[in-house]
Design a protein around this motif. Structure first.
Motif, PDB file in Angstrom:
ATOM      1  N   CYS A  47       0.838  -1.217   0.000  1.00 56.73           N
ATOM      2  CA  CYS A  47       0.000   0.000   0.000  1.00 56.73           C
ATOM      3  C   CYS A  47       0.864   1.254   0.000  1.00 56.73           C
ATOM      4  O   CYS A  47       0.522   2.272   0.599  1.00 56.73           O
ATOM      5  N   ASN A  48       2.000   1.160  -0.662  1.00 54.16           N
ATOM      6  CA  ASN A  48       2.934   2.284  -0.752  1.00 54.16           C
ATOM      7  C   ASN A  48       2.983   2.726  -2.212  1.00 54.16           C
ATOM      8  O   ASN A  48       3.771   2.213  -3.004  1.00 54.16           O
ATOM      9  N   PHE A  49       2.135   3.682  -2.572  1.00 56.38           N
ATOM     10  CA  PHE A  49       1.942   4.002  -3.973  1.00 56.38           C
ATOM     11  C   PHE A  49       2.969   5.013  -4.467  1.00 56.38           C
ATOM     12  O   PHE A  49       3.268   5.996  -3.780  1.00 56.38           O
ATOM     13  N   PRO A  50       3.523   4.771  -5.653  1.00 60.75           N
ATOM     14  CA  PRO A  50       4.570   5.646  -6.182  1.00 60.75           C
ATOM     15  C   PRO A  50       4.076   7.075  -6.378  1.00 60.75           C
ATOM     16  O   PRO A  50       2.871   7.329  -6.498  1.00 60.75           O
ATOM     17  N   ASN A  51       5.036   8.006  -6.426  1.00 64.25           N
ATOM     18  CA  ASN A  51       4.695   9.385  -6.753  1.00 64.25           C
ATOM     19  C   ASN A  51       4.003   9.419  -8.109  1.00 64.25           C
ATOM     20  O   ASN A  51       4.393   8.723  -9.042  1.00 64.25           O
ATOM     21  N   ASN A  52       2.959  10.207  -8.203  1.00 64.63           N
ATOM     22  CA  ASN A  52       2.196  10.390  -9.441  1.00 64.63           C
ATOM     23  C   ASN A  52       1.250   9.233  -9.753  1.00 64.63           C
ATOM     24  O   ASN A  52       0.498   9.307 -10.727  1.00 64.63           O
ATOM     25  N   PHE A  53       1.270   8.169  -8.954  1.00 62.53           N
ATOM     26  CA  PHE A  53       0.372   7.047  -9.231  1.00 62.53           C
ATOM     27  C   PHE A  53      -1.080   7.494  -9.141  1.00 62.53           C
ATOM     28  O   PHE A  53      -1.900   7.171 -10.006  1.00 62.53           O
ATOM     29  N   THR A  54      -1.415   8.229  -8.081  1.00 66.52           N
ATOM     30  CA  THR A  54      -2.808   8.652  -7.928  1.00 66.52           C
ATOM     31  C   THR A  54      -3.189   9.706  -8.965  1.00 66.52           C
ATOM     32  O   THR A  54      -4.347   9.772  -9.386  1.00 66.52           O
ATOM     33  N   SER A  55      -2.231  10.500  -9.398  1.00 66.69           N
ATOM     34  CA  SER A  55      -2.530  11.448 -10.476  1.00 66.69           C
ATOM     35  C   SER A  55      -2.828  10.711 -11.768  1.00 66.69           C
ATOM     36  O   SER A  55      -3.697  11.113 -12.552  1.00 66.69           O
ATOM     37  N   TRP A  56      -2.105   9.631 -12.003  1.00 63.13           N
ATOM     38  CA  TRP A  56      -2.384   8.807 -13.184  1.00 63.13           C
ATOM     39  C   TRP A  56      -3.765   8.185 -13.095  1.00 63.13           C
ATOM     40  O   TRP A  56      -4.484   8.084 -14.100  1.00 63.13           O
ATOM     41  N   LEU A  57      -4.176   7.782 -11.882  1.00 66.27           N
ATOM     42  CA  LEU A  57      -5.498   7.191 -11.713  1.00 66.27           C
ATOM     43  C   LEU A  57      -6.598   8.143 -12.192  1.00 66.27           C
ATOM     44  O   LEU A  57      -7.633   7.703 -12.696  1.00 66.27           O
ATOM     45  N   LEU A  58      -6.373   9.432 -12.039  1.00 66.08           N
ATOM     46  CA  LEU A  58      -7.370  10.418 -12.436  1.00 66.08           C
ATOM     47  C   LEU A  58      -7.556  10.471 -13.953  1.00 66.08           C
ATOM     48  O   LEU A  58      -8.546  11.020 -14.433  1.00 66.08           O
ATOM     49  N   THR A  59      -6.601   9.902 -14.710  1.00 64.91           N
ATOM     50  CA  THR A  59      -6.764   9.854 -16.162  1.00 64.91           C
ATOM     51  C   THR A  59      -7.571   8.647 -16.592  1.00 64.91           C
ATOM     52  O   THR A  59      -7.930   8.526 -17.764  1.00 64.91           O
ATOM     53  N   ARG A  60      -7.848   7.742 -15.660  1.00 65.85           N
ATOM     54  CA  ARG A  60      -8.672   6.567 -15.936  1.00 65.85           C
ATOM     55  C   ARG A  60     -10.093   6.831 -15.448  1.00 65.85           C
ATOM     56  O   ARG A  60     -10.334   7.788 -14.714  1.00 65.85           O
ATOM     57  N   SER A  61     -11.033   5.987 -15.831  1.00 67.07           N
ATOM     58  CA  SER A  61     -12.381   6.137 -15.299  1.00 67.07           C
ATOM     59  C   SER A  61     -12.394   5.660 -13.850  1.00 67.07           C
ATOM     60  O   SER A  61     -11.609   4.792 -13.464  1.00 67.07           O
ATOM     61  N   ARG A  62     -13.265   6.247 -13.035  1.00 65.76           N
ATOM     62  CA  ARG A  62     -13.310   5.898 -11.622  1.00 65.76           C
ATOM     63  C   ARG A  62     -13.567   4.401 -11.454  1.00 65.76           C
ATOM     64  O   ARG A  62     -14.373   3.813 -12.145  1.00 65.76           O
ATOM     65  N   SER A  63     -12.882   3.777 -10.542  1.00 65.29           N
ATOM     66  CA  SER A  63     -12.946   2.339 -10.228  1.00 65.29           C
ATOM     67  C   SER A  63     -12.437   1.464 -11.369  1.00 65.29           C
ATOM     68  O   SER A  63     -12.672   0.268 -11.385  1.00 65.29           O
ATOM     69  N   ASN A  64     -11.705   2.056 -12.324  1.00 66.59           N
ATOM     70  CA  ASN A  64     -11.128   1.247 -13.390  1.00 66.59           C
ATOM     71  C   ASN A  64      -9.947   0.442 -12.887  1.00 66.59           C
ATOM     72  O   ASN A  64      -9.846  -0.764 -13.138  1.00 66.59           O
ATOM     73  N   ILE A  65      -9.044   1.074 -12.161  1.00 71.54           N
ATOM     74  CA  ILE A  65      -7.845   0.402 -11.663  1.00 71.54           C
ATOM     75  C   ILE A  65      -8.070  -0.126 -10.246  1.00 71.54           C
ATOM     76  O   ILE A  65      -7.693  -1.259  -9.931  1.00 71.54           O
ATOM     77  N   ILE A  66      -8.669   0.687  -9.387  1.00 74.35           N
ATOM     78  CA  ILE A  66      -8.915   0.281  -8.004  1.00 74.35           C
ATOM     79  C   ILE A  66     -10.409   0.042  -7.809  1.00 74.35           C
ATOM     80  O   ILE A  66     -11.216   0.953  -8.001  1.00 74.35           O
ATOM     81  N   ARG A  67     -10.760  -1.159  -7.437  1.00 69.04           N
ATOM     82  CA  ARG A  67     -12.165  -1.531  -7.270  1.00 69.04           C
ATOM     83  C   ARG A  67     -12.431  -1.801  -5.796  1.00 69.04           C
ATOM     84  O   ARG A  67     -11.957  -2.779  -5.240  1.00 69.04           O
ATOM     85  N   HIS A  68     -13.184  -0.875  -5.224  1.00 71.64           N
ATOM     86  CA  HIS A  68     -13.388  -0.866  -3.781  1.00 71.64           C
ATOM     87  C   HIS A  68     -14.555   0.068  -3.491  1.00 71.64           C
ATOM     88  O   HIS A  68     -14.845   0.970  -4.291  1.00 71.64           O
ATOM     89  N   PRO A  69     -15.259  -0.090  -2.362  1.00 74.55           N
ATOM     90  CA  PRO A  69     -16.378   0.806  -2.055  1.00 74.55           C
ATOM     91  C   PRO A  69     -16.053   2.295  -2.148  1.00 74.55           C
ATOM     92  O   PRO A  69     -16.911   3.087  -2.527  1.00 74.55           O
ATOM     93  N   VAL A  70     -14.817   2.697  -1.833  1.00 74.95           N
ATOM     94  CA  VAL A  70     -14.515   4.129  -1.890  1.00 74.95           C
ATOM     95  C   VAL A  70     -14.526   4.667  -3.319  1.00 74.95           C
ATOM     96  O   VAL A  70     -14.671   5.871  -3.528  1.00 74.95           O
ATOM     97  N   THR A  71     -14.349   3.779  -4.308  1.00 75.48           N
ATOM     98  CA  THR A  71     -14.403   4.241  -5.694  1.00 75.48           C
ATOM     99  C   THR A  71     -15.765   3.996  -6.323  1.00 75.48           C
ATOM    100  O   THR A  71     -16.040   4.489  -7.416  1.00 75.48           O
ATOM    101  N   TRP A  72     -16.628   3.215  -5.666  1.00 79.03           N
ATOM    102  CA  TRP A  72     -17.974   2.997  -6.194  1.00 79.03           C
ATOM    103  C   TRP A  72     -18.875   4.194  -5.891  1.00 79.03           C
ATOM    104  O   TRP A  72     -19.654   4.619  -6.723  1.00 79.03           O
ATOM    105  N   LYS A  73     -18.786   4.693  -4.647  1.00 84.34           N
ATOM    106  CA  LYS A  73     -19.620   5.816  -4.228  1.00 84.34           C
ATOM    107  C   LYS A  73     -18.705   6.973  -3.859  1.00 84.34           C
ATOM    108  O   LYS A  73     -18.061   6.952  -2.823  1.00 84.34           O
TER     109      LYS A  73
END
Length: 383
Positions: free
Chosen positions: A140-166
């Motif tokens: 659970c140690n995410f690289p720099n810019n990893f979460t910024s990259w996630l924003l270029t994907r659709s929500r819950s595309n890479i991480i599938r969990h209740p926090v990304t569903w709602k």
């Protein structure tokens, strides 16, 4: 004059494109340009995110994010916290298995996080970078810019969990580093599906004492089915000279890992799972529980009942859906694969095909003849 790149959607064609579409070589250049722009977008987003953190001097999880706890089949069986890595090549059933694993709560499911490396390097995933990223995600140690990259994907595309569903606060809130870190750290099981890692790299992960709770689930499928599916759906260019040696290399290393780590490495054959989904799922569950008599959890029974008998009302199945009529899906490719595609794959993947125990058909006529079994030995289906 400006060019709206987001609306250039013409696929690469093997036949003349419609007049409204750019020529294939131009479309290819536009696609490369779009990717480069996306890279710059997430880099800029990362800079702004870092500036905001500096100004605010805070990194607090937003109050509107809550993670509900539910009953857990894992806890009920007394299992320890696990990290599950599902691996193979594309179109080999990893999405189906990953989704089935993620039905068990509490868990968090990472869908092909190694795509991050493709964006960063603009190259195929290499061993050092791939293993380092997996170790970071495991911890659970995410690289720099990893979460910024996630924003270029659709929500819950890479991480599938209740926090990304709602997500009441919008995607930047749901996919912030503190939110996904909290979600990852608190869940009982971390599931990662990755299709760009090789089995020859896995020994480094298995020998790492920091991830001694890692279990690897590797899927294998007849390359004639998986590579044809990739090519047909324009997921990858048909490059048998690239894929076939890698598939065979995985099969070479897999028996060694199975023998050395029988409680940490598991192999599933796509075709056998299609023919006996409940039996193969039970075998997988008993591996995960380290219990030879463990019964299939009800959530998996429900999932398999729904997913493996779906006729989709006669409609064409979407590329990425996990719904299949599994009793016919496993060799459906034999009815539709073009002659030139079949010839290329069977020629270059012959070693992998025979290593898996499948028949080499030799020509398209034998391929179409379903009276000729897929497996060399029909007993393979009953093993």
């Amino acid at each position: 004059m400006s060019l709206d790149l987001e609306h250039v959607t013409c696929p690469m064609q093997r036949y003349p494109a419609p007049r409204s579409c750019p020529a294939p070589h131009i479309a290819g250049e536009l696609e490369k340009l779009k990717k480069q722009i996306r890279v710059q977008e997430w880099k800029i987003a990362a800079v702004f995110s870092q500036l905001e953190d500096t100004i605010n001097n805070t990194d607090v999880v937003p109050r509107n994010i809550s993670i509900a706890k539910k009953d857990s089949s894992w806890d009920d069986d007394g299992s320890e916290r696990n990290i599950l890595l599902v691996g193979s090549t594309a179109r080999s059933g990893t999405s189906f298995i990953g989704e089935m694993l993620a039905k068990l709560e509490p868990s968090i499911y990472f869908f092909e996080p190694e795509l991050y490396l493709r964006v960063v390097t603009q190259e195929k995933v290499k061993e050092e970078e791939g293993i380092n990223l997996m170790e970071d995600v495991f911890a659970c140690n995410f690289p720099n810019n990893f979460t910024s990259w996630l924003l270029t994907r659709s929500r819950s595309n890479i991480i599938r969990h209740p926090v990304t569903w709602k997500c009441e606060g919008g995607e930047p809130t749901c996919l912030s580093t503190p939110v996904i870190t909290q979600a990852c750290q608190q869940e009982h099981v971390r599931i990662i599906k990755a299709i760009r890692l090789r089995m020859s790299w896995m020994r480094r992960l298995l020998e790492n004492d920091a991830v001694d709770n890692l279990k690897i689930i590797h899927l294998v499928r007849d390359p004639r089915g998986s590579l044809y599916s990739m090519d047909k759906n324009h997921l990858h260019k048909l490059d048998t000279a690239y894929f076939c040696p890698r598939i065979h290399d995985d099969l070479t290393h897999l028996p060694q890992l199975l023998a050395q780590y029988p409680k940490r490495v598991f192999s599933l054959v796509y075709e056998k799972f299609c023919l006996d989904p409940f039996g193969e799922a039970r075998r997988l569950w008993r591996f995960l529980m380290d219990n030879s008599s463990a019964t299939l959890p009800s959530i998996w029974t429900q999932y398999l009942t729904k997913k493996t008998n779906d006729e989709n009302n006669g409609k064409k199945t979407k590329v990425y859906t996990t719904r299949r009529n599994s009793s016919t899906q496993y060799q459906e490719w034999r009815n539709t694969i073009p002659d030139h595609t079949f010839t290329s794959i069977e020629r270059d993947c012959a070693n992998a095909i025979t290593a898996l125990g499948y028949n080499l058909f030799g020509n398209i006529e034998n391929t179409r003849n379903l009276a000729i079994p897929l497996f060399m030995d029909d007993k393979t289906l009953k093993s």
